[in-house]
Design a protein around this motif. Sequence first.
Motif, PDB file in Angstrom:
ATOM      1  N   ALA A 101      24.654  18.516  18.729  1.00  0.00           N
ATOM      2  CA  ALA A 101      23.190  18.538  18.628  1.00  0.00           C
ATOM      3  C   ALA A 101      22.653  17.161  18.258  1.00  0.00           C
ATOM      4  O   ALA A 101      21.634  16.703  18.795  1.00  0.00           O
ATOM      5  N   ILE A 102      23.333  16.477  17.349  1.00  0.00           N
ATOM      6  CA  ILE A 102      22.905  15.140  16.930  1.00  0.00           C
ATOM      7  C   ILE A 102      22.927  14.178  18.111  1.00  0.00           C
ATOM      8  O   ILE A 102      22.043  13.313  18.252  1.00  0.00           O
ATOM      9  N   LYS A 103      23.904  14.322  18.993  1.00  0.00           N
ATOM     10  CA  LYS A 103      24.024  13.412  20.140  1.00  0.00           C
ATOM     11  C   LYS A 103      22.813  13.467  21.058  1.00  0.00           C
ATOM     12  O   LYS A 103      22.488  12.483  21.714  1.00  0.00           O
ATOM     13  N   VAL A 104      22.148  14.622  21.135  1.00  0.00           N
ATOM     14  CA  VAL A 104      20.960  14.717  21.990  1.00  0.00           C
ATOM     15  C   VAL A 104      19.674  14.631  21.182  1.00  0.00           C
ATOM     16  O   VAL A 104      18.598  14.967  21.671  1.00  0.00           O
ATOM     17  N   GLY A 105      19.788  14.197  19.920  1.00  0.00           N
ATOM     18  CA  GLY A 105      18.586  13.883  19.150  1.00  0.00           C
ATOM     19  C   GLY A 105      18.022  15.009  18.316  1.00  0.00           C
ATOM     20  O   GLY A 105      16.834  14.983  17.983  1.00  0.00           O
ATOM     21  N   ILE A 106      18.823  16.000  17.946  1.00  0.00           N
ATOM     22  CA  ILE A 106      18.352  17.085  17.082  1.00  0.00           C
ATOM     23  C   ILE A 106      18.970  16.915  15.703  1.00  0.00           C
ATOM     24  O   ILE A 106      20.184  16.783  15.560  1.00  0.00           O
ATOM     25  N   GLY A 107      18.137  16.888  14.669  1.00  0.00           N
ATOM     26  CA  GLY A 107      18.609  16.776  13.290  1.00  0.00           C
ATOM     27  C   GLY A 107      18.032  17.901  12.442  1.00  0.00           C
ATOM     28  O   GLY A 107      17.021  18.512  12.809  1.00  0.00           O
ATOM     29  N   MET A 108      18.677  18.182  11.317  1.00  0.00           N
ATOM     30  CA  MET A 108      18.218  19.264  10.452  1.00  0.00           C
ATOM     31  C   MET A 108      18.228  18.819   9.006  1.00  0.00           C
ATOM     32  O   MET A 108      19.225  18.264   8.525  1.00  0.00           O
ATOM     33  N   THR A 140      24.397   5.595  -3.708  1.00  0.00           N
ATOM     34  CA  THR A 140      23.082   5.025  -3.464  1.00  0.00           C
ATOM     35  C   THR A 140      22.437   5.690  -2.251  1.00  0.00           C
ATOM     36  O   THR A 140      23.076   6.422  -1.499  1.00  0.00           O
ATOM     37  N   VAL A 141      21.150   5.389  -2.055  1.00  0.00           N
ATOM     38  CA  VAL A 141      20.439   5.876  -0.875  1.00  0.00           C
ATOM     39  C   VAL A 141      21.172   5.438   0.390  1.00  0.00           C
ATOM     40  O   VAL A 141      21.430   6.242   1.296  1.00  0.00           O
ATOM     41  N   GLN A 142      21.510   4.159   0.466  1.00  0.00           N
ATOM     42  CA  GLN A 142      22.177   3.643   1.660  1.00  0.00           C
ATOM     43  C   GLN A 142      23.515   4.327   1.893  1.00  0.00           C
ATOM     44  O   GLN A 142      23.840   4.705   3.024  1.00  0.00           O
ATOM     45  N   GLU A 143      24.285   4.517   0.843  1.00  0.00           N
ATOM     46  CA  GLU A 143      25.589   5.166   0.988  1.00  0.00           C
ATOM     47  C   GLU A 143      25.439   6.599   1.475  1.00  0.00           C
ATOM     48  O   GLU A 143      26.226   7.076   2.300  1.00  0.00           O
ATOM     49  N   ASN A 144      24.417   7.314   0.983  1.00  0.00           N
ATOM     50  CA  ASN A 144      24.173   8.674   1.443  1.00  0.00           C
ATOM     51  C   ASN A 144      23.767   8.705   2.908  1.00  0.00           C
ATOM     52  O   ASN A 144      24.206   9.576   3.669  1.00  0.00           O
ATOM     53  N   VAL A 145      22.907   7.782   3.307  1.00  0.00           N
ATOM     54  CA  VAL A 145      22.432   7.758   4.686  1.00  0.00           C
ATOM     55  C   VAL A 145      23.566   7.420   5.650  1.00  0.00           C
ATOM     56  O   VAL A 145      23.715   8.024   6.716  1.00  0.00           O
ATOM     57  N   VAL A 146      24.402   6.450   5.281  1.00  0.00           N
ATOM     58  CA  VAL A 146      25.445   5.948   6.174  1.00  0.00           C
ATOM     59  C   VAL A 146      26.660   6.879   6.223  1.00  0.00           C
ATOM     60  O   VAL A 146      27.368   6.931   7.224  1.00  0.00           O
ATOM     61  N   GLY A 182      29.396   9.201   6.950  1.00  0.00           N
ATOM     62  CA  GLY A 182      29.686   9.977   8.143  1.00  0.00           C
ATOM     63  C   GLY A 182      29.158   9.362   9.425  1.00  0.00           C
ATOM     64  O   GLY A 182      29.435   9.857  10.513  1.00  0.00           O
ATOM     65  N   ALA A 183      28.349   8.297   9.299  1.00  0.00           N
ATOM     66  CA  ALA A 183      27.795   7.628  10.477  1.00  0.00           C
ATOM     67  C   ALA A 183      28.083   6.131  10.419  1.00  0.00           C
ATOM     68  O   ALA A 183      27.301   5.314  10.901  1.00  0.00           O
ATOM     69  N   GLU A 184      29.221   5.787   9.830  1.00  0.00           N
ATOM     70  CA  GLU A 184      29.568   4.377   9.650  1.00  0.00           C
ATOM     71  C   GLU A 184      29.712   3.641  10.984  1.00  0.00           C
ATOM     72  O   GLU A 184      29.499   2.428  11.058  1.00  0.00           O
ATOM     73  N   ALA A 185      30.065   4.364  12.036  1.00  0.00           N
ATOM     74  CA  ALA A 185      30.294   3.726  13.337  1.00  0.00           C
ATOM     75  C   ALA A 185      29.009   3.209  13.973  1.00  0.00           C
ATOM     76  O   ALA A 185      29.058   2.376  14.881  1.00  0.00           O
ATOM     77  N   LEU A 186      27.861   3.674  13.522  1.00  0.00           N
ATOM     78  CA  LEU A 186      26.595   3.276  14.151  1.00  0.00           C
ATOM     79  C   LEU A 186      26.228   1.837  13.837  1.00  0.00           C
ATOM     80  O   LEU A 186      25.986   1.032  14.741  1.00  0.00           O
ATOM     81  N   HIS A 187      26.135   1.510  12.541  1.00  0.00           N
ATOM     82  CA  HIS A 187      25.693   0.169  12.133  1.00  0.00           C
ATOM     83  C   HIS A 187      26.532  -0.390  10.992  1.00  0.00           C
ATOM     84  O   HIS A 187      26.067  -1.273  10.258  1.00  0.00           O
ATOM     85  N   GLY A 188      27.747   0.118  10.823  1.00  0.00           N
ATOM     86  CA  GLY A 188      28.582  -0.345   9.733  1.00  0.00           C
ATOM     87  C   GLY A 188      28.093   0.194   8.399  1.00  0.00           C
ATOM     88  O   GLY A 188      27.376   1.200   8.330  1.00  0.00           O
ATOM     89  N   ILE A 189      28.467  -0.502   7.300  1.00  0.00           N
ATOM     90  CA  ILE A 189      28.074  -0.041   5.964  1.00  0.00           C
ATOM     91  C   ILE A 189      27.370  -1.135   5.151  1.00  0.00           C
ATOM     92  O   ILE A 189      27.061  -0.932   3.995  1.00  0.00           O
ATOM     93  N   LEU A 225      15.521  10.456   6.335  1.00  0.00           N
ATOM     94  CA  LEU A 225      16.088   9.186   6.810  1.00  0.00           C
ATOM     95  C   LEU A 225      17.499   9.382   7.373  1.00  0.00           C
ATOM     96  O   LEU A 225      17.887   8.726   8.339  1.00  0.00           O
ATOM     97  N   LYS A 226      18.277  10.272   6.759  1.00  0.00           N
ATOM     98  CA  LYS A 226      19.638  10.534   7.237  1.00  0.00           C
ATOM     99  C   LYS A 226      19.628  10.996   8.697  1.00  0.00           C
ATOM    100  O   LYS A 226      20.427  10.526   9.514  1.00  0.00           O
ATOM    101  N   VAL A 227      18.730  11.924   9.030  1.00  0.00           N
ATOM    102  CA  VAL A 227      18.724  12.442  10.400  1.00  0.00           C
ATOM    103  C   VAL A 227      18.114  11.420  11.363  1.00  0.00           C
ATOM    104  O   VAL A 227      18.549  11.312  12.519  1.00  0.00           O
ATOM    105  N   LEU A 228      17.124  10.642  10.896  1.00  0.00           N
ATOM    106  CA  LEU A 228      16.552   9.601  11.755  1.00  0.00           C
ATOM    107  C   LEU A 228      17.575   8.522  12.055  1.00  0.00           C
ATOM    108  O   LEU A 228      17.646   7.994  13.170  1.00  0.00           O
ATOM    109  N   TYR A 229      18.375   8.177  11.058  1.00  0.00           N
ATOM    110  CA  TYR A 229      19.401   7.142  11.205  1.00  0.00           C
ATOM    111  C   TYR A 229      20.390   7.526  12.305  1.00  0.00           C
ATOM    112  O   TYR A 229      20.932   6.661  13.000  1.00  0.00           O
ATOM    113  N   ARG A 230      20.611   8.809  12.472  1.00  0.00           N
ATOM    114  CA  ARG A 230      21.546   9.304  13.483  1.00  0.00           C
ATOM    115  C   ARG A 230      20.876   9.519  14.837  1.00  0.00           C
ATOM    116  O   ARG A 230      21.496  10.039  15.771  1.00  0.00           O
TER     117      ARG A 230
END
Length: 548
Positions: free
Chosen positions: A93-100, A112-118, A120-127, A166-171
């Motif tokens: 679902a995340i791959k086609v732009g659906i977040g919950m 931290t906020v950044q650590e929580n957002v990143v 599981g999604a480290e491959a997107l923009h690193g850490i 922010l977590k779902v937008l980041y993905r």
Amino acid sequence: MSGSTSADLPVAIGDPEGPPAVVLSGITKRFPGVVANSDVHLSVRVGEVHALCGENGAGKSTLMKILYGMQQPDEGTIEVVGERVHFRTPADAIKVGIGMVHQHFMLADNLTVQENVVLGAEALHGIGGKARKRILELAGDTGLSVDPGVLVERLGVADRQRVEILKVLYRGAKVIILDEPTAVLVPQEVDELFATLRGMQERGFTFLFISHKLDEVRAIADSVTVIRRGTTVGTADPKAVSSRQLAEMMVGSELPSPETRESTVTDREVLRVEGLALVAQEGTRPVLDDIDLVVRSGEVVGIAGVEGNGQTELVETIMGMRRASSGHVVLVSADGTRRDLTKLGTLARREAGIGYIPEDRHRQGLLLTQPLWANRILGYQTRKPTARGAWLDIAGAKKDTQRIVDEFDVRTPGIDVAAAALSGGNQQKLVVGRELSGEPVLLIASHPTRGVDVGAQALIWDEIKRARAAGLAVLLVSADLDELIGLSDTIKVMLRGRLVADADPNTVTPEDLGSAMTGAGSTSDAVAGIGTGPDTADDGTDTTEGER
């Protein structure tokens, strides 16, 4: 799996020429003995806020879990921007732009906020710096302003919600499911959230908004779809229907009201809290600071406060789950016997006549994997009808569980099913029924209707009113300010671990309470300050648990 990427989602708001953002057609989902969804149809336009309403157990959560890939439908199809998709996992679902964004936040307080957002999604923009830059871009574009370097434990409820979004937008989410997003927000924070959603709408984001608060649905939603007993009843323009009409679509009855103005308050004290203090860590500000409180027979005393200002600790200290640093908790039984509970454990306090509805029924109120009759025993394992002498009375527990199911309208196939099989509202009715059994002299009710539908809400309100009229003393903590104002005989405002103001429920408004709760003060005569000194200074700040 086929389908678009999140970048393919169009940005035109409600573009009549383009396909809908999401279309669910003929969705059916069966569980053993239960049909959760039956031929559900839902169409959500790009760029709209589409509300989904219905009773607990109506099938909303199951439907959203299907859309988010947490469960697969037995029948039916899902389309995202005109492309048919099949989700095996949330990652699909995340791959086609659906977040919950779930009702119960899924954040690690020690990160931290950044650590929580990143996470599981480290491959997107690193850490590191690239990830921080992207978070700041998203925060700036959407108005979700929050420092990426701050620990989540230092954030208030509204900021935590911003982090979840922010977590779902980041993905890459462009379609965002919001599950009861206003459940723990004060009115001012709700207004801020709605302003954020409207701004994000203008940037092409689409929202599925799940809520039981029909006035809020009508304020923010462009369309509302009602689900009843697992199937869609219809879709309406929320600006063209009243809350009462929506409630009738949901449950077939009028919208309930918590209001009760006939006083049943007596002179007999039931609970007296004197000088109660709690210091969680040496050298820090007290979590509870010199709390004095009296609750009388036939009285509901409401505690208002932004989460993280000591309400949870107050309840848990009165219940003996936390050991007070100083002060006393005294309970007066029906025969006038005064008993100092300060040094007693939780079970002894419950045996003395305290019923307890916890703020989190899953963590503190139920054993989800156990049958309903086993959950009836919790907290009553030394008393009739669930115990006989030193032994548990299983037959008695089963018989009384059936009584609770019948009297409190707990909708279940039987008392042998696991508590997890019940909807949230039915789980809560079971807890309320259990805690009003055994003739308690005091009920501590912490968010008693959080996350339940209007039908379950009405029943719980009625049961609390009935018990109050029979002489029960009630200490009520709630984030629902209409509930707090409607049920309470007296309201006390809690800020930074202190009781700082009294409010008159006959005249106070949710806006007045919200101002007092955040420390911004109130110009209303319905709110009177009772605290003094620097800790209750009118500085307009919101201090959370991590900052005390």
